[in-house]
Design an enzyme around this catalytic site. Sequence first.
Site, PDB file in Angstrom:
ATOM      1  N   ALA A  73      44.280  33.096  40.076  1.00 33.61           N
ATOM      2  CA  ALA A  73      44.696  33.882  41.189  1.00 33.61           C
ATOM      3  C   ALA A  73      45.553  35.085  40.579  1.00 33.61           C
ATOM      4  CB  ALA A  73      45.448  33.299  42.190  1.00 33.61           C
ATOM      5  N   ASP A  79      48.927  36.156  32.028  1.00 31.56           N
ATOM      6  CA  ASP A  79      47.815  36.279  33.229  1.00 31.56           C
ATOM      7  C   ASP A  79      47.617  37.813  33.165  1.00 31.56           C
ATOM      8  OD1 ASP A  79      47.407  33.736  33.354  1.00 31.56           O
ATOM      9  OD2 ASP A  79      49.115  33.676  35.061  1.00 31.56           O
TER      10      ASP A  79
END
Length: 306
Positions: free
Chosen positions: A41, A253
Site C-alpha cells: 500500500a 517504500d
Amino acid sequence: MTIVVFGSVVQDLISYTPRFPRPGESVCGTSFLAGPGGKGANQAVAAAKLGANVEIIARVGSDIFGEANIKSLNEANVGTKSVQKVEQCSTATATITVSEEGENSIVVVLGANEKMSAEVAKSCREQIGKATLLMCQNEVPQCGNRTALQMAREQNVTTFYNPAPGNSSLEKSILALVDIVCTNENEAEFLTDIKAETVESAFKAAEKMLEMGPHTAIVTLGPKGVILARKNEKTVHIPVLKVTAVDTTGAGDCFCGSLAYFLTKMKDLPVEEAVKRASIIAAHCVTRKGTQASYRSREELEQLDK
Ligand code: ADP
C-alpha cells in the site's frame, strides 16, 4: 501505463510511551496514532501521489481496518478493484510501541495478507498483463509473489521487486524472475551475504545481485546515498539530498513508489536520473512524521522547488 502492485495492506497502530512495559505490566502511554500502512500500500500510494496510474492487488479482513484501508487507498487514487475482504480473517496489523528514546518494538499479525496465494496471482493474470510494471515486496507469501512475477514475465511486463522486510528464508532463485531489484543494506546482505554498509561494499552487493537475474540492482543506504548497478554499465553512487530526518519510517517504500512513477511515466528519462529524483523525493519524506502521510504529492513537491 499502469503500475500493478501485488502486495500488503497493514493497519499501523502506534502507541507512544515513556518506556516499554515489562511482561505482565501496564504503563500509561502518552499518545496514540492509527494509520494505513503495509509495504504494498505504501509503495502504491507513493507512486499515485506523484500522478502514476496505480492498481493494487491485496487482501484485507472483514473488519473496520479493512474498510478504512480501502478508503484511504481510494483517497490516494489507487485502484482497488482487486482488493478483496476475506471473511473470518483480520486485516494485517502492526502494533508498534515507540519509547521516549525513539526505540520501537513491533508485533505484526499478517492476517489477510497471508491469503495472497499463487491462486490470487493467477486470478489477476489479465490485470497483470495490462500493466507496464509489476511491483512485489515481502509481506505476502513467497508463492504468491513468485506466481505474480511469472505472470508478468510471461506477458512481457517489467518486474520490480523490493525484498523487504529482509529475511533469511527468502528463496534467492526468485530473482531470476525480476528485472529491477531494489533493496536497502540489510536486504542486500540477505540476498548476497555481503555486508552492504559502506558505499564500496554496496557496489559489490549490487553487482552480485545482477548475477542473480535482474538487469538493474539498486541499494539504498539512507543518508549515504544510493548505488545503481546495471548490466553492461558502470555502477554508480548517487548522493542523496541533505535533510534533517525526523521520521524515516516508510522511506524505502517512498523511494520504490517514486522510482516506479518515473520508470513508467517518464520512459525517456535515463534510469540514473530517475533514481536521483526518487531519492530526493524519499529524502523529503523523512522530514515529516508518519508513513503515507509523509509522502508528498506532485503539487507539494513543486511548491518545495520554488
Ligand atoms: P529503508 O527505509 O528501506 O531502510 P533507506 O533508509 O535506505 O531505506 O531509505 C530509502 C531512501 O530514503 C534513501 O535512498 C533516501 O533517498 C531517503 N532517506 C532515508 N533516510 C534519509 C536521511 N537520513 N537523509 C536523507 N534521505 C534519506
